[in-house]
Design an enzyme around this catalytic site. Structure first.
Site, PDB file in Angstrom:
ATOM      1  N   HIS A  99      16.887  -6.711  10.601  1.00  0.00           N
ATOM      2  CA  HIS A  99      16.328  -7.924  11.207  1.00  0.00           C
ATOM      3  C   HIS A  99      17.425  -8.606  12.008  1.00  0.00           C
ATOM      4  CE1 HIS A  99      14.415 -11.892  11.487  1.00  0.00           C
ATOM      5  NE2 HIS A  99      13.290 -11.270  11.227  1.00  0.00           N
ATOM      6  N   ASP A 126       7.776  -6.831   7.261  1.00  0.00           N
ATOM      7  CA  ASP A 126       6.789  -5.853   7.687  1.00  0.00           C
ATOM      8  C   ASP A 126       6.752  -4.601   6.832  1.00  0.00           C
ATOM      9  OD1 ASP A 126       5.775  -7.244   9.855  1.00  0.00           O
ATOM     10  OD2 ASP A 126       7.530  -6.740  11.052  1.00  0.00           O
TER      11      ASP A 126
HETATM   12  N1  ACO Z   1      17.249   2.070  11.102  1.00  0.00           N
HETATM   13  C1  ACO Z   1      18.441   2.638  11.373  1.00  0.00           C
HETATM   14  N2  ACO Z   1      19.464   1.986  11.953  1.00  0.00           N
HETATM   15  C2  ACO Z   1      19.273   0.680  12.267  1.00  0.00           C
HETATM   16  C3  ACO Z   1      18.062   0.014  12.013  1.00  0.00           C
HETATM   17  C4  ACO Z   1      17.031   0.745  11.421  1.00  0.00           C
HETATM   18  N3  ACO Z   1      15.853   0.178  11.135  1.00  0.00           N
HETATM   19  N4  ACO Z   1      18.152  -1.274  12.436  1.00  0.00           N
HETATM   20  C5  ACO Z   1      19.377  -1.409  12.939  1.00  0.00           C
HETATM   21  N5  ACO Z   1      20.074  -0.226  12.839  1.00  0.00           N
HETATM   22  C6  ACO Z   1      21.464  -0.008  13.237  1.00  0.00           C
HETATM   23  C7  ACO Z   1      21.594   0.132  14.746  1.00  0.00           C
HETATM   24  O1  ACO Z   1      21.499   1.471  15.161  1.00  0.00           O
HETATM   25  C8  ACO Z   1      22.946  -0.470  14.974  1.00  0.00           C
HETATM   26  O2  ACO Z   1      23.904   0.503  14.649  1.00  0.00           O
HETATM   27  P1  ACO Z   1      25.323   0.542  15.460  1.00  0.00           P
HETATM   28  O3  ACO Z   1      26.004  -0.765  15.166  1.00  0.00           O
HETATM   29  O4  ACO Z   1      26.006   1.726  14.880  1.00  0.00           O
HETATM   30  O5  ACO Z   1      24.969   0.701  16.914  1.00  0.00           O
HETATM   31  C9  ACO Z   1      23.071  -1.581  13.935  1.00  0.00           C
HETATM   32  O6  ACO Z   1      22.181  -1.182  12.862  1.00  0.00           O
HETATM   33  C10 ACO Z   1      22.652  -2.951  14.456  1.00  0.00           C
HETATM   34  O7  ACO Z   1      21.389  -2.831  15.075  1.00  0.00           O
HETATM   35  P2  ACO Z   1      20.881  -3.797  16.250  1.00  0.00           P
HETATM   36  O8  ACO Z   1      19.706  -3.164  16.896  1.00  0.00           O
HETATM   37  O9  ACO Z   1      22.037  -4.172  17.096  1.00  0.00           O
HETATM   38  O10 ACO Z   1      20.435  -5.062  15.414  1.00  0.00           O
HETATM   39  P3  ACO Z   1      19.471  -6.183  15.899  1.00  0.00           P
HETATM   40  O11 ACO Z   1      19.735  -7.340  15.021  1.00  0.00           O
HETATM   41  O12 ACO Z   1      19.546  -6.399  17.362  1.00  0.00           O
HETATM   42  O13 ACO Z   1      18.035  -5.525  15.615  1.00  0.00           O
HETATM   43  C11 ACO Z   1      15.920  -5.015  14.710  1.00  0.00           C
HETATM   44  C12 ACO Z   1      17.141  -5.954  14.674  1.00  0.00           C
HETATM   45  C13 ACO Z   1      15.378  -4.897  16.148  1.00  0.00           C
HETATM   46  C14 ACO Z   1      14.809  -5.626  13.849  1.00  0.00           C
HETATM   47  C15 ACO Z   1      16.330  -3.619  14.188  1.00  0.00           C
HETATM   48  O14 ACO Z   1      16.889  -3.733  12.896  1.00  0.00           O
HETATM   49  C16 ACO Z   1      15.172  -2.622  14.183  1.00  0.00           C
HETATM   50  O15 ACO Z   1      14.917  -1.995  15.213  1.00  0.00           O
HETATM   51  N6  ACO Z   1      14.477  -2.469  13.021  1.00  0.00           N
HETATM   52  C17 ACO Z   1      13.310  -1.614  12.944  1.00  0.00           C
HETATM   53  C18 ACO Z   1      12.068  -2.308  13.535  1.00  0.00           C
HETATM   54  C19 ACO Z   1      11.547  -3.413  12.658  1.00  0.00           C
HETATM   55  O16 ACO Z   1      11.370  -3.249  11.465  1.00  0.00           O
HETATM   56  N7  ACO Z   1      11.248  -4.571  13.280  1.00  0.00           N
HETATM   57  C20 ACO Z   1      10.652  -5.730  12.565  1.00  0.00           C
HETATM   58  C21 ACO Z   1      11.543  -6.906  12.569  1.00  0.00           C
HETATM   59  S1  ACO Z   1      10.854  -8.186  11.568  1.00  0.00           S
HETATM   60  C22 ACO Z   1       9.784  -9.053  12.575  1.00  0.00           C
HETATM   61  O17 ACO Z   1       9.893  -9.069  13.758  1.00  0.00           O
HETATM   62  C23 ACO Z   1       8.669  -9.833  11.937  1.00  0.00           C
END
Ligand code: ACO
Length: 435
Positions: A311, A369
């Site tokens: 998140h 979620d």
């Molecule tokens: N699975 C695997 N790796 C992940 C995941 C994941 N679900 N989420 C983040 N990471 C990793 C990224 O690859 C990144 O790795 P790096 O630093 O080696 O490049 C690191 O964790 C940080 O990720 P970011 O995308 O920079 O984090 P951000 O805070 O921008 O993203 C997000 C948050 C978009 C929710 C992300 O965690 C994601 O895509 N999750 C899956 C989708 C999801 O469940 N969304 C619902 C959010 S809740 C809502 O909106 C109600």
């Protein structure tokens, strides 16, 4: 701002040695903010912050999140207490007015909302303009915006009473419109609201009943529905709420602003994630495939991510996910679904991921979620309705923020600036002289 600034920060331009003092403001909890409102007029610089990851866009008293500790408070009350002890309409009142209602206030509020559950009869014919296979969110964008064409007596944003009625209407009519969108996709007749029922009961009744048969409300499912609404009611300045605020800053009417919020919520990075979780769990199919899927999620050369994990704000367990998991068990038990393979896969996936160094180090925990799709599916909702339910609940938060914006004397029309990297000025060439 709540208090006059008591301290400041100094910004120095290394090139010229010039420096400026910027006021700093403290909230009641959470990070302090540096006031940059006069930055451009004083220094000639803008700040650059795509995605607003470090920018506070407004002062708010509604919701507080501490993402590192996994805390979510509405008007100071923890989300799990509200979900377990309150009900959705009470939470909507709390978001709107800042305090939990006393008995008389609650009775009045419920009466006001209930009074507005029906929609103008002519609005029903709007639906027939959509294809039967239209996504219900596409229908919601259209019909919620169209409310402004029907309720002219609540579109004057400068009239406090009209604003109040618009909020009542929006909270009250969203379940009716959401249920109508569902019924339309099935080719079933619309079911009128039944005001003797509670908010959640009424929604289930309008969604799942048919005129040909009596419909018995299941109290466990109605309670679960209500909790799901509470868990989605507000979440501070997220994309859709900020969209509502930005749309409203130009003076747009409330129904248009909420329709704008719905469009923003529709995206898979925001409201559409629970659908993605469910699809992922179905694809995994059985527990023995989990190690393989976790390996893929960690592989940098693979774009796959574990849906429902991570998140932008929470770097700890999303407090809503805990309540959602308990609710999931209650619903499956009530429906007699024993050993649901999706729930078992989800729990095993959570167990494995929470022990894995990659997820631990990146602070990737289950978000709201992760379990909600399993519950909603068990209750009989198709995946396309998941985001609609989110929009229905989030309307309580959207209208609270919309109202707060009017009470904030410092709000201006939202107008971000940019770092321009395009072409500099050049002369126009007639078409024959262009290369
Ligand atoms: N699975 C695997 N790796 C992940 C995941 C994941 N679900 N989420 C983040 N990471 C990793 C990224 O690859 C990144 O790795 P790096 O630093 O080696 O490049 C690191 O964790 C940080 O990720 P970011 O995308 O920079 O984090 P951000 O805070 O921008 O993203 C997000 C948050 C978009 C929710 C992300 O965690 C994601 O895509 N999750 C899956 C989708 C999801 O469940 N969304 C619902 C959010 S809740 C809502 O909106 C109600």
């Amino acid at each position: 701002m709540a208090d006059a600034s008591k301290r400041s920060m100094t910004l120095t331009d290394d090139a010229t040695g010039k420096s400026w003092k910027l006021p700093v403001f403290d909230g009641t909890v959470g990070p302090s903010v540096i006031d940059i409102r006069k930055l451009y007029s004083d220094t000639g610089y803008f700040t650059h912050d795509p995605g607003f990851t470090s920018t506070s866009s407004c002062e708010s008293k509604i919701t507080f999140i501490d993402g590192d500790k996994g805390i979510l408070l509405h008007r100071g009350y923890p989300i799990d207490e509200l979900a377990n002890k309150s009900d959705f309409l009470e939470v909507a009142y709390l978001l709107q007015y800042g305090e939990l209602p006393n008995a008389t206030q609650k009775e009045d509020w419920v009466k006001h909302i209930t009074y507005h559950t029906m929609v103008h009869e002519q609005l029903s014919s709007f639906f027939s303009g959509f294809r039967r296979d239209a996504h219900p969110m596409a229908i919601m964008c259209g019909v919620v915006g169209a409310l402004s064409a029907f309720y002219h007596d609540s579109t004057d944003i400068h009239d406090e009473e009209q604003r109040e009625i618009a909020c009542h209407r929006l909270i009250a009519k969203m379940p009716t419109l959401a249920a109508m969108a569902y019924k339309y996709s099935l080719g079933q007749p619309f079911v009128y609201p039944q005001n003797s029922l509670s908010f959640a009961e009424n929604f289930l009744y309008m969604t799942f009943s048919v005129p040909a048969e009596p419909y018995k409300i299941n109290p466990v499912l109605a309670k679960a529905m209500d909790k799901i609404f509470i868990l989605h009611a507000d979440h501070e300045q997220n994309a859709s709420t900020s969209t509502v605020r930005l749309a409203s800053s130009s003076g747009a009417n409330p129904f248009a602003c909420i329709a704008a919020g719905i469009t923003s919520l529709w995206g898979p990075a925001h409201g559409g994630a629970n659908e993605a979780v469910l699809k992922m769990l179905m694809e995994i199919g059985s527990k023995d495939k989990i190690p393989e899927i976790v390996k893929r999620a960690k592989d940098k050369s693979d774009t796959f991510r574990l849906m429902g994990f991570g998140h932008r704000v929470y770097k700890n367990y999303d407090p809503r996910a805990k309540v959602m998991q308990e609710t999931c068990r209650e619903v499956l038990a009530e429906l007699g679904i024993k050993n649901d393979p999706l729930l078992e896969t989800a729990m095993e996936l959570e167990r494995i991921a929470l022990q894995d160094d990659y997820f631990v180090q990146k602070k990737l925990y289950p978000n709201v979620d992760f379990y909600s799709g399993i519950i909603l599916r068990a209750m009989g909702f198709p995946m396309s309705m998941f985001t609609v339910l989110f929009a229905l609940a989030r309307t309580a938060g959207w209208v609270a923020h919309w109202q707060e914006q009017f009470r904030d004397g410092e709000q201006k029309i939202g107008r971000p600036r940019q770092l321009y990297t395009g072409s500099v000025q050049r002369p126009f060439l007639p078409v024959g002289q262009r290369k």
